[in-house]
Design a protein around this motif. Structure first.
Motif, PDB file in Angstrom:
ATOM      1  N   TYR A   1      38.883  42.666  82.262  1.00 51.67           N
ATOM      2  CA  TYR A   1      37.748  42.969  83.132  1.00 51.67           C
ATOM      3  C   TYR A   1      36.616  43.593  82.761  1.00 51.67           C
ATOM      4  N   PHE A   2      36.744  44.571  81.842  1.00 52.86           N
ATOM      5  CA  PHE A   2      35.673  45.497  81.535  1.00 52.86           C
ATOM      6  C   PHE A   2      35.118  45.250  79.928  1.00 52.86           C
ATOM      7  N   VAL A   3      35.580  44.334  79.239  1.00 53.83           N
ATOM      8  CA  VAL A   3      35.129  43.872  78.062  1.00 53.83           C
ATOM      9  C   VAL A   3      33.764  43.028  78.426  1.00 53.83           C
ATOM     10  N   ALA A   4      32.471  43.829  77.778  1.00 53.02           N
ATOM     11  CA  ALA A   4      31.371  43.405  78.224  1.00 53.02           C
ATOM     12  C   ALA A   4      30.923  42.215  77.302  1.00 53.02           C
ATOM     13  N   GLN A   5      31.357  42.368  76.064  1.00 56.66           N
ATOM     14  CA  GLN A   5      30.704  41.616  74.941  1.00 56.66           C
ATOM     15  C   GLN A   5      31.749  41.748  73.791  1.00 56.66           C
ATOM     16  N   ARG A   6      31.603  40.763  72.694  1.00 52.23           N
ATOM     17  CA  ARG A   6      32.353  40.838  71.497  1.00 52.23           C
ATOM     18  C   ARG A   6      32.050  42.185  70.911  1.00 52.23           C
ATOM     19  N   GLY A   7      33.049  42.752  70.125  1.00 53.19           N
ATOM     20  CA  GLY A   7      32.918  43.762  69.330  1.00 53.19           C
ATOM     21  C   GLY A   7      33.364  45.156  69.990  1.00 53.19           C
ATOM     22  N   CYS A   8      33.569  44.855  71.406  1.00 56.20           N
ATOM     23  CA  CYS A   8      34.210  46.235  71.867  1.00 56.20           C
ATOM     24  C   CYS A   8      35.633  46.728  71.640  1.00 56.20           C
ATOM     25  N   ARG A   9      35.921  47.826  71.639  1.00 53.16           N
ATOM     26  CA  ARG A   9      37.219  48.272  71.185  1.00 53.16           C
ATOM     27  C   ARG A   9      37.669  49.008  72.143  1.00 53.16           C
ATOM     28  N   THR A  10      38.947  48.955  72.118  1.00 47.60           N
ATOM     29  CA  THR A  10      39.920  49.532  72.934  1.00 47.60           C
ATOM     30  C   THR A  10      40.689  50.849  72.664  1.00 47.60           C
ATOM     31  N   VAL A  11      40.717  52.013  73.598  1.00 48.71           N
ATOM     32  CA  VAL A  11      41.794  53.036  73.065  1.00 48.71           C
ATOM     33  C   VAL A  11      42.652  53.253  74.306  1.00 48.71           C
ATOM     34  N   ARG A  12      44.030  52.994  74.012  1.00 51.71           N
ATOM     35  CA  ARG A  12      44.951  52.968  74.843  1.00 51.71           C
ATOM     36  C   ARG A  12      45.669  54.326  74.805  1.00 51.71           C
ATOM     37  N   ALA A  13      45.780  55.308  75.887  1.00 45.13           N
ATOM     38  CA  ALA A  13      46.331  56.499  75.599  1.00 45.13           C
ATOM     39  C   ALA A  13      48.030  56.192  76.026  1.00 45.13           C
ATOM     40  N   PRO A  14      48.856  57.071  75.459  1.00 44.27           N
ATOM     41  CA  PRO A  14      50.147  56.877  75.548  1.00 44.27           C
ATOM     42  C   PRO A  14      50.565  57.132  77.072  1.00 44.27           C
ATOM     43  N   ARG A  15      51.474  56.222  77.582  1.00 44.59           N
ATOM     44  CA  ARG A  15      51.764  56.496  78.826  1.00 44.59           C
ATOM     45  C   ARG A  15      52.265  57.635  79.291  1.00 44.59           C
ATOM     46  N   GLU A  16      52.243  58.307  80.186  1.00 46.55           N
ATOM     47  CA  GLU A  16      52.857  59.491  80.712  1.00 46.55           C
ATOM     48  C   GLU A  16      53.599  59.154  82.232  1.00 46.55           C
ATOM     49  N   GLY A  17      55.049  59.111  82.284  1.00 46.16           N
ATOM     50  CA  GLY A  17      55.277  58.867  83.682  1.00 46.16           C
ATOM     51  C   GLY A  17      54.939  57.473  84.073  1.00 46.16           C
ATOM     52  N   ASN A  18      54.325  57.270  85.271  1.00 44.48           N
ATOM     53  CA  ASN A  18      53.718  56.258  85.617  1.00 44.48           C
ATOM     54  C   ASN A  18      52.513  56.191  85.676  1.00 44.48           C
ATOM     55  N   THR A  19      51.680  56.761  84.696  1.00 42.20           N
ATOM     56  CA  THR A  19      50.352  56.792  84.511  1.00 42.20           C
ATOM     57  C   THR A  19      50.024  56.298  83.372  1.00 42.20           C
ATOM     58  N   VAL A  20      48.940  55.247  83.471  1.00 43.23           N
ATOM     59  CA  VAL A  20      48.410  54.663  82.238  1.00 43.23           C
ATOM     60  C   VAL A  20      46.878  54.913  82.234  1.00 43.23           C
ATOM     61  N   SER A  21      46.356  55.269  81.042  1.00 44.21           N
ATOM     62  CA  SER A  21      45.061  55.505  80.793  1.00 44.21           C
ATOM     63  C   SER A  21      44.277  54.872  79.639  1.00 44.21           C
ATOM     64  N   GLY A  22      42.925  54.677  79.445  1.00 41.07           N
ATOM     65  CA  GLY A  22      42.352  54.122  78.397  1.00 41.07           C
ATOM     66  C   GLY A  22      41.140  54.162  78.411  1.00 41.07           C
ATOM     67  N   GLU A  23      40.438  53.529  77.403  1.00 41.48           N
ATOM     68  CA  GLU A  23      39.043  53.202  77.558  1.00 41.48           C
ATOM     69  C   GLU A  23      38.581  51.906  76.786  1.00 41.48           C
ATOM     70  N   VAL A  24      37.602  51.397  77.313  1.00 45.08           N
ATOM     71  CA  VAL A  24      36.799  50.292  76.737  1.00 45.08           C
ATOM     72  C   VAL A  24      35.534  50.462  76.168  1.00 45.08           C
ATOM     73  N   ILE A  25      35.323  50.722  74.977  1.00 48.16           N
ATOM     74  CA  ILE A  25      34.092  51.210  74.152  1.00 48.16           C
ATOM     75  C   ILE A  25      33.199  50.056  73.801  1.00 48.16           C
ATOM     76  N   CYS A  26      31.925  49.658  74.202  1.00 49.00           N
ATOM     77  CA  CYS A  26      31.268  48.902  73.790  1.00 49.00           C
ATOM     78  C   CYS A  26      29.807  49.407  73.208  1.00 49.00           C
ATOM     79  N   ALA A  27      29.263  49.031  72.222  1.00 51.38           N
ATOM     80  CA  ALA A  27      28.080  49.266  71.723  1.00 51.38           C
ATOM     81  C   ALA A  27      26.875  48.671  72.622  1.00 51.38           C
ATOM     82  N   ALA A  28      26.087  49.563  72.729  1.00 49.55           N
ATOM     83  CA  ALA A  28      24.723  49.140  73.545  1.00 49.55           C
ATOM     84  C   ALA A  28      24.007  48.287  72.782  1.00 49.55           C
TER      85      ALA A  28
END
Length: 179
Positions: free
Chosen positions: A81-108
């Motif tokens: 849903y959030f990858v806005a353009q080519r070249g974005c990178r993702t960071v997936r945090a380790p799962r904790e219980g039933n919680t997931v988290s992460g980031e999608v990072i794109c250059a301006a």
């Protein structure tokens, strides 16, 4: 002057909140025993709101979740849903219980600004439901005059801060087995 024997209003409120939390039996998703999503047909919907006012909601879309996609699904849902353009990178945090988290990072877009735009998300997994919530973090340096004659530099900065307040929710709910 006699000291008051009545507890302060703040102490009463604090005690009530502690009692409600302690007695509710609710625990944070991160501390729960990890659940797995069940394979099947899921309905995906996305909504965005700004300060509790729903601005936009997409029509639900079906997706068939196969057993081999279950572990990656929470992150893929946010990333797709959030990858806005080519070249974005993702960071997936380790799962904790039933919680997931992460980031999608794109250059301006370098034609407009220097820096990055991040989408930061967290989510809760239940056996037949996944809910992700996130918002954008805009970390860019806009050159003076970027808004042209229509928007001052201060208005551009204010607009970026307002965009950061938009809350995006992606919900997936299991409907049935896949056909």
């Amino acid at each position: 002057m006699r000291p008051s024997l009545r507890p302060s209003r703040l102490a009463c409120i604090g005690a009530l909140m502690w009692t409600a939390t302690a007695c509710s039996g609710a625990s944070a998703p991160a501390s729960k025993e990890p659940a797995s999503l069940a394979p099947g047909l899921y309905e995906i919907s996305v909504s965005q709101s700004l300060q509790h006012v729903s601005d936009q909601k997409t029509a639900p879309k079906p997706i068939c979740l196969r057993s081999y996609d279950i572990d990656a699904f929470p992150h893929k849902l946010a990333e797709d849903y959030f990858v806005a353009q080519r070249g974005c990178r993702t960071v997936r945090a380790p799962r904790e219980g039933n919680t997931v988290s992460g980031e999608v990072i794109c250059a301006a877009d370098r034609k407009v600004a220097e820096g990055s735009i991040r989408f930061v998300y967290t989510g809760e997994i239940e056996p037949e439901r996944l809910t992700l919530q996130g918002n954008m973090v805009i970390d860019v340096d806009l050159p003076k005059g970027t808004g042209g004659p229509e928007a001052s530099d201060a208005q551009m900065e204010k607009a970026m801060r307002r965009i950061e307040k938009i809350k995006t929710v992606i919900e997936s709910r299991r409907l049935s087995d896949c056909a």
